[in-house]
Design an enzyme around this catalytic site. Structure first.
Site, PDB file in Angstrom:
ATOM      1  N   CYS A 147      -7.883  -0.028   8.265  1.00 61.23           N
ATOM      2  CA  CYS A 147      -6.612   0.675   8.085  1.00 61.23           C
ATOM      3  C   CYS A 147      -6.126   1.114   9.463  1.00 61.23           C
ATOM      4  O   CYS A 147      -6.821   1.877  10.146  1.00 61.23           O
ATOM      5  CB  CYS A 147      -6.794   1.875   7.162  1.00 61.23           C
ATOM      6  SG  CYS A 147      -5.302   2.873   6.970  1.00 61.23           S
ATOM      7  N   CYS A 158       0.830  -1.203   0.000  1.00 58.59           N
ATOM      8  CA  CYS A 158       0.000   0.000   0.000  1.00 58.59           C
ATOM      9  C   CYS A 158       0.865   1.256   0.000  1.00 58.59           C
ATOM     10  O   CYS A 158       1.877   1.331   0.693  1.00 58.59           O
ATOM     11  CB  CYS A 158      -0.922  -0.017   1.220  1.00 58.59           C
ATOM     12  SG  CYS A 158      -1.984   1.436   1.360  1.00 58.59           S
ATOM     13  N   CYS A 183       4.162  22.885   6.637  1.00 58.42           N
ATOM     14  CA  CYS A 183       3.983  21.457   6.356  1.00 58.42           C
ATOM     15  C   CYS A 183       5.039  20.941   5.386  1.00 58.42           C
ATOM     16  O   CYS A 183       4.956  19.792   4.940  1.00 58.42           O
ATOM     17  CB  CYS A 183       2.579  21.177   5.829  1.00 58.42           C
ATOM     18  SG  CYS A 183       2.151  22.060   4.318  1.00 58.42           S
ATOM     19  N   GLU A 188      -8.062  34.564   4.402  1.00 60.20           N
ATOM     20  CA  GLU A 188      -8.179  33.280   3.705  1.00 60.20           C
ATOM     21  C   GLU A 188      -8.719  33.494   2.301  1.00 60.20           C
ATOM     22  O   GLU A 188      -9.612  34.320   2.084  1.00 60.20           O
ATOM     23  CB  GLU A 188      -9.107  32.344   4.490  1.00 60.20           C
ATOM     24  CG  GLU A 188      -9.500  31.052   3.815  1.00 60.20           C
ATOM     25  CD  GLU A 188      -8.306  30.163   3.491  1.00 60.20           C
ATOM     26  OE1 GLU A 188      -8.271  29.639   2.359  1.00 60.20           O
ATOM     27  OE2 GLU A 188      -7.418  30.013   4.351  1.00 60.20           O
TER      28      GLU A 188
END
Length: 465
Positions: free
Chosen positions: A171, A89, A418, A346
């Protein structure tokens, strides 16, 4: 084919040649990296420090892809993967590395990237992680669907490096409250016989199954992502699911007709129940819809917000907090709840609508949200005495945002990234000697155990004009 001894190989290996190598590092996909005769060798299922006999498969630019033939030496940090399909996977890449091993690897990678791309040799705090939540942490699943020519439905994540689906009924990284629905929904979709093809290569139909859970409230939202509304019996099936499972607060159909890498489209249709679920986050009540962007690791998101609020605690309540790339207010609203006036910026109108709704829901009148290009809004709203919070997408900061920061020079800046590579690039422009800021703290956070992803919070203070 040449023999398996290195001495018989030419300087440029050929497919089928076998050699012994020692793994030096992992790439961003979790593959082992080694060197042979100055060639970079990429081989799956090999950890740093391990040695193996490998067979060259093919050349890719200045690298060679290889497969592991036989393990010669393993490291103590190797473990059996918690998931039986982990080797196939593509969802998780380093389940075979112990939790502590993952922490050391990510800490080292972050340091290397900051030093190489940003020339930043600052102290990095220990990674904010939770070994007790290294599994079962994801509050959302978006799972590809495909029905083959024999009518068999496949539901699961893609095999590594392909668009072939590896079937799953559970999962380990998903919240157990999501896991419990997968097998039943798959059986029902099989019986319905609706067409399904996640990448639309064989026609219209279902594309993904989405399940979102409030990890504090246990409320569940189920979504079918489809390229068409023409699914016979859809409403009846949705109503049956809604009545079968009390925790399910809503069933929706999301329409995504585009062949791109966006799983969700802009149109969502209510099939049963409600369009939103409630989640409790940092003592606030938030409403989350099918398309809401919300951190998939709720507890780690709360911990990083707590870190931010602690850092802000010495700032005067008279200043403004500017939250750029605020989304639905995951950072803005908790900060506003402490008494600061917050302005959220935003681009996406739907996120702003939800942010305003959640502010009203929590009786917070000291926070406002503006919709538009963040770089333009920031240039208009940012003041020198403000504290700036940045939570940009993976591509990092636009150059116009950096120019605005360097021009106005707000007193303090918090940058939640990130992608360490874009963080290093951007910090290099903001930190002395190129900019007016010093790093107070670099705090990495592991939002995604079992993967190579690492996020980092950089806390900056202005020290010069």
């Amino acid at each position: 084919m040449t023999s398996s001894t290195d001495s018989n190989l030419t300087l440029i290996p050929s497919p089928g040649d076998k050699v012994e190598i020692t793994c030096l590092d992992l790439d961003r996909h979790g593959n082992g990296l080694a060197r042979w005769n100055n060639w970079v060798v990429i081989v799956n299922d090999l950890l740093p420090g391990e040695s193996a006999q490998i067979e060259f498969v093919r050349r890719h630019r200045n690298q060679f892809l290889a497969r592991k033939v036989q393990t010669i030496e393993t490291v103590a940090s190797r473990r059996p993967p918690p998931c039986k399909i982990a080797k196939e996977c593509g969802g998780c890449s380093i389940q075979h590395l112990s939790d502590h091993g993952q922490t050391l690897l990510k800490q080292g990678h972050l340091r290397q990237i900051l030093l190489r791309l940003g020339q930043l040799d600052h102290k990095i705090e220990p990674i904010m992680t939770d070994y007790n939540r290294a599994l079962g942490y994801r509050n959302r699943a978006l799972i590809p669907l495909y029905r083959n020519s024999e009518g068999q439905l496949h539901m699961g994540y893609y095999r590594r490096g392909s668009h072939q689906i590896i079937d799953l009924n559970r999962c380990p990284v998903l919240d157990r409250g999501i896991d419990q629905y997968l097998a039943s929904i798959k059986d029902d979709l099989q019986q319905q016989n609706w067409p399904a093809d996640s990448d639309l290569s064989s026609g219209e139909g279902l594309r993904h199954l989405g399940i979102r859970i409030g990890q504090k409230t246990k409320q569940v939202l189920i979504t079918l992502v489809s390229s068409t509304t023409q699914l016979s019996g859809l409403h009846q099936q949705a109503k049956e699911w809604y009545s079968r499972w009390p925790e399910v607060r809503g069933i929706t159909l999301n329409i995504q007709r585009q062949r791109n890498n966006l799983v969700l489209g802009q149109e969502t249709i209510l099939l049963a129940g409600d369009l939103e679920i409630e989640e409790h986050f940092y003592n606030l009540s938030l409403l989350l819809s099918t398309t809401t962007f919300f951190q998939v690791n709720t507890l780690q998101a709360e911990r990083i917000v707590s870190k931010l609020i602690e850092w802000l605690s010495t700032a005067s309540l008279d200043i403004n907090i500017i939250d750029a790339y605020c989304g639905i207010g995951t950072i803005s609203l908790p900060i506003a709840a402490t008494g600061y006036h917050v302005i959220g910026l935003e681009l996406h109108a739907e996120a702003i609508t939800q942010a305003n709704k959640n502010a009203l829901r929590n009786s917070l009148d000291n926070v406002s949200f503006l919709c538009g290009d963040v770089s333009l809004l920031l240039a208009k709203k940012l003041q020198r005495n403000d504290v700036l919070v940045l939570d940009p997408p993976r591509k990092g900061l636009d150059q116009m945002v950096i120019k605005t920061i360097l021009s106005i020079q707000p007193e303090r800046v918090a940058y939640l990234s990130c992608d360490p590579a874009t963080l290093a690039r951007d910090l290099k422009q903001l930190i002395v000697p190129n900019g007016p800021y010093q790093i107070d703290e670099l705090q990495p956070i592991d939002f995604f155990p079992q993967t190579m992803h690492i996020e980092c919070l950089a806390l900056l203070t202005r020290i010069s004009s």
